[in-house]
Scaffold this motif. Sequence first.
Motif, PDB file in Angstrom:
ATOM      1  N   SER A 153       0.857  -1.190   0.000  1.00 57.46           N
ATOM      2  CA  SER A 153       0.000   0.000   0.000  1.00 57.46           C
ATOM      3  C   SER A 153       0.885   1.229   0.000  1.00 57.46           C
ATOM      4  O   SER A 153       2.104   1.132  -0.124  1.00 57.46           O
ATOM      5  CB  SER A 153      -0.925   0.001   1.226  1.00 57.46           C
ATOM      6  N   ASP A 154       0.256   2.405   0.165  1.00 59.73           N
ATOM      7  CA  ASP A 154       1.025   3.636   0.218  1.00 59.73           C
ATOM      8  C   ASP A 154       1.328   4.055   1.658  1.00 59.73           C
ATOM      9  O   ASP A 154       1.756   5.175   1.907  1.00 59.73           O
ATOM     10  CB  ASP A 154       0.292   4.761  -0.517  1.00 59.73           C
ATOM     11  N   ALA A 155       1.130   3.157   2.623  1.00 57.65           N
ATOM     12  CA  ALA A 155       1.310   3.488   4.031  1.00 57.65           C
ATOM     13  C   ALA A 155       2.790   3.549   4.410  1.00 57.65           C
ATOM     14  O   ALA A 155       3.614   2.773   3.917  1.00 57.65           O
ATOM     15  CB  ALA A 155       0.590   2.464   4.917  1.00 57.65           C
ATOM     16  N   VAL A 156       3.127   4.490   5.286  1.00 55.55           N
ATOM     17  CA  VAL A 156       4.464   4.595   5.858  1.00 55.55           C
ATOM     18  C   VAL A 156       4.316   4.715   7.369  1.00 55.55           C
ATOM     19  O   VAL A 156       3.268   5.132   7.874  1.00 55.55           O
ATOM     20  CB  VAL A 156       5.235   5.814   5.309  1.00 55.55           C
ATOM     21  N   SER A 157       5.366   4.345   8.110  1.00 58.17           N
ATOM     22  CA  SER A 157       5.326   4.485   9.561  1.00 58.17           C
ATOM     23  C   SER A 157       6.707   4.892  10.060  1.00 58.17           C
ATOM     24  O   SER A 157       7.726   4.652   9.406  1.00 58.17           O
ATOM     25  CB  SER A 157       4.880   3.177  10.234  1.00 58.17           C
ATOM     26  N   CYS A 158       6.721   5.515  11.233  1.00 58.76           N
ATOM     27  CA  CYS A 158       7.954   6.016  11.833  1.00 58.76           C
ATOM     28  C   CYS A 158       8.027   5.542  13.278  1.00 58.76           C
ATOM     29  O   CYS A 158       6.999   5.350  13.937  1.00 58.76           O
ATOM     30  CB  CYS A 158       7.986   7.548  11.779  1.00 58.76           C
ATOM     31  N   LYS A 159       9.237   5.361  13.785  1.00 53.18           N
ATOM     32  CA  LYS A 159       9.424   4.801  15.120  1.00 53.18           C
ATOM     33  C   LYS A 159       8.690   5.596  16.189  1.00 53.18           C
ATOM     34  O   LYS A 159       8.082   5.033  17.095  1.00 53.18           O
ATOM     35  CB  LYS A 159      10.915   4.751  15.467  1.00 53.18           C
ATOM     36  N   HIS A 160       8.758   6.934  16.103  1.00 60.60           N
ATOM     37  CA  HIS A 160       8.169   7.785  17.126  1.00 60.60           C
ATOM     38  C   HIS A 160       6.750   8.224  16.771  1.00 60.60           C
ATOM     39  O   HIS A 160       6.260   9.224  17.289  1.00 60.60           O
ATOM     40  CB  HIS A 160       9.065   8.997  17.377  1.00 60.60           C
ATOM     41  N   GLY A 161       6.088   7.477  15.886  1.00 60.80           N
ATOM     42  CA  GLY A 161       4.694   7.720  15.594  1.00 60.80           C
ATOM     43  C   GLY A 161       4.448   8.663  14.426  1.00 60.80           C
ATOM     44  O   GLY A 161       5.377   9.162  13.789  1.00 60.80           O
ATOM     45  N   PRO A 162       3.179   8.917  14.127  1.00 57.12           N
ATOM     46  CA  PRO A 162       2.816   9.766  12.992  1.00 57.12           C
ATOM     47  C   PRO A 162       3.311  11.197  13.123  1.00 57.12           C
ATOM     48  O   PRO A 162       3.519  11.881  12.123  1.00 57.12           O
ATOM     49  CB  PRO A 162       1.280   9.717  12.972  1.00 57.12           C
ATOM     50  N   GLY A 163       3.516  11.669  14.354  1.00 58.65           N
ATOM     51  CA  GLY A 163       4.062  13.012  14.527  1.00 58.65           C
ATOM     52  C   GLY A 163       5.450  13.126  13.927  1.00 58.65           C
ATOM     53  O   GLY A 163       5.809  14.153  13.339  1.00 58.65           O
ATOM     54  N   GLU A 164       6.260  12.067  14.077  1.00 60.87           N
ATOM     55  CA  GLU A 164       7.589  12.074  13.465  1.00 60.87           C
ATOM     56  C   GLU A 164       7.477  12.019  11.950  1.00 60.87           C
ATOM     57  O   GLU A 164       8.238  12.693  11.236  1.00 60.87           O
ATOM     58  CB  GLU A 164       8.405  10.888  13.967  1.00 60.87           C
ATOM     59  N   CYS A 165       6.559  11.216  11.432  1.00 63.48           N
ATOM     60  CA  CYS A 165       6.377  11.164   9.986  1.00 63.48           C
ATOM     61  C   CYS A 165       6.013  12.539   9.435  1.00 63.48           C
ATOM     62  O   CYS A 165       6.537  12.960   8.396  1.00 63.48           O
ATOM     63  CB  CYS A 165       5.297  10.146   9.621  1.00 63.48           C
ATOM     64  N   LEU A 166       5.126  13.243  10.126  1.00 69.63           N
ATOM     65  CA  LEU A 166       4.753  14.581   9.673  1.00 69.63           C
ATOM     66  C   LEU A 166       5.951  15.523   9.766  1.00 69.63           C
ATOM     67  O   LEU A 166       6.182  16.345   8.869  1.00 69.63           O
ATOM     68  CB  LEU A 166       3.584  15.115  10.490  1.00 69.63           C
ATOM     69  N   GLY A 167       6.728  15.410  10.830  1.00 73.42           N
ATOM     70  CA  GLY A 167       7.936  16.222  10.938  1.00 73.42           C
ATOM     71  C   GLY A 167       8.902  15.946   9.806  1.00 73.42           C
ATOM     72  O   GLY A 167       9.497  16.870   9.231  1.00 73.42           O
ATOM     73  N   ASN A 168       9.081  14.669   9.463  1.00 78.49           N
ATOM     74  CA  ASN A 168       9.944  14.318   8.337  1.00 78.49           C
ATOM     75  C   ASN A 168       9.446  14.946   7.041  1.00 78.49           C
ATOM     76  O   ASN A 168      10.234  15.456   6.233  1.00 78.49           O
ATOM     77  CB  ASN A 168      10.003  12.797   8.175  1.00 78.49           C
ATOM     78  N   ILE A 169       8.141  14.892   6.827  1.00 79.21           N
ATOM     79  CA  ILE A 169       7.556  15.468   5.613  1.00 79.21           C
ATOM     80  C   ILE A 169       7.817  16.963   5.551  1.00 79.21           C
ATOM     81  O   ILE A 169       8.176  17.510   4.497  1.00 79.21           O
ATOM     82  CB  ILE A 169       6.043  15.169   5.559  1.00 79.21           C
ATOM     83  N   ILE A 170       7.639  17.643   6.667  1.00 79.03           N
ATOM     84  CA  ILE A 170       7.870  19.094   6.688  1.00 79.03           C
ATOM     85  C   ILE A 170       9.315  19.403   6.309  1.00 79.03           C
ATOM     86  O   ILE A 170       9.590  20.318   5.523  1.00 79.03           O
ATOM     87  CB  ILE A 170       7.523  19.669   8.070  1.00 79.03           C
ATOM     88  N   LEU A 171      10.279  18.635   6.835  1.00 79.12           N
ATOM     89  CA  LEU A 171      11.684  18.869   6.529  1.00 79.12           C
ATOM     90  C   LEU A 171      12.007  18.536   5.080  1.00 79.12           C
ATOM     91  O   LEU A 171      12.791  19.233   4.425  1.00 79.12           O
ATOM     92  CB  LEU A 171      12.557  18.060   7.481  1.00 79.12           C
ATOM     93  N   LEU A 172      11.421  17.481   4.543  1.00 84.13           N
ATOM     94  CA  LEU A 172      11.637  17.133   3.144  1.00 84.13           C
ATOM     95  C   LEU A 172      11.063  18.188   2.212  1.00 84.13           C
ATOM     96  O   LEU A 172      11.670  18.532   1.193  1.00 84.13           O
ATOM     97  CB  LEU A 172      11.015  15.768   2.841  1.00 84.13           C
TER      98      LEU A 172
END
Length: 261
Positions: free
Chosen positions: A128-147
């Motif tokens: 699927s198009d799902a992704v996950s991060c060790k520290h939860g969805p908040g970290e994924c959103l933080g990663n997206i903002i930085l990218l």
Amino acid sequence: MALQPPHSDEKLPAYESTARVVLKQHGPRRHYLVRRVIPAILTILVICSLFRTAFVCHHHYHPHLWRTPAPIVEDEAAESKVPLEIHVMSKCPDARDCLRELIVPTMIQANEKVDFAMSFIGSVDPNSDAVSCKHGPGECLGNIILLCAAKVYPEVKLWLGFANCMITDYPDIPKRDLVQSCAMEHGLDFQQLNSCISEEGEGIDLLRASIERSQENNVTRSCTVRLAGKVRCIRDGGEWYDCPGGSSVDALVDDINNLYG
């Protein structure tokens, strides 16, 4: 910091709960949330970020970094730059220490000789198009903002300064106040970042590609520093290891100078 599955029972504030929905859903509903919910959240940030400041971070960054605009270089010179890449998790203390103790001081001395990149560590669902991060969805959103910052503002002094500002206060990622403050300190326009994050899932696509890059290079520890395609040093559990030549700034700068040109 090694990659581990996120805790599913983690309670998140409303801003991060939205990220959980966006990152785990796909299909028509995912596209509706990406295009409608995230823009609504970031519109608040845009309103709060109307005034920019100069490239100086008073407590997060080094004000003397890149005082003058980088000169325009010829293609041949650009191709001779040494690839320097770090693989991190945005809500990781080792990522903070890696930037503060090694990467930022190195870039102060050798930025014109380096082709710098930042990739993120996480998990992707091959079905699927799902992704996950060790520290939860908040970290994924933080990663997206930085990218998105790196995509919209490719000049390294802008997006790296913004990233360093955010990761310095990593426990607060992706809280609105932190994102707003770092954007203002480094002159980033949230309207442009908002477009990257919300347009047809572009931000999630960037995150997926970034995680896949880390996986292709067999990187699981935050922070892993790679120089010219090889592991140069790892910061994990508050310690440096696997650092041939040492973990000092001078040692890394010397390696860059030896490889440059």
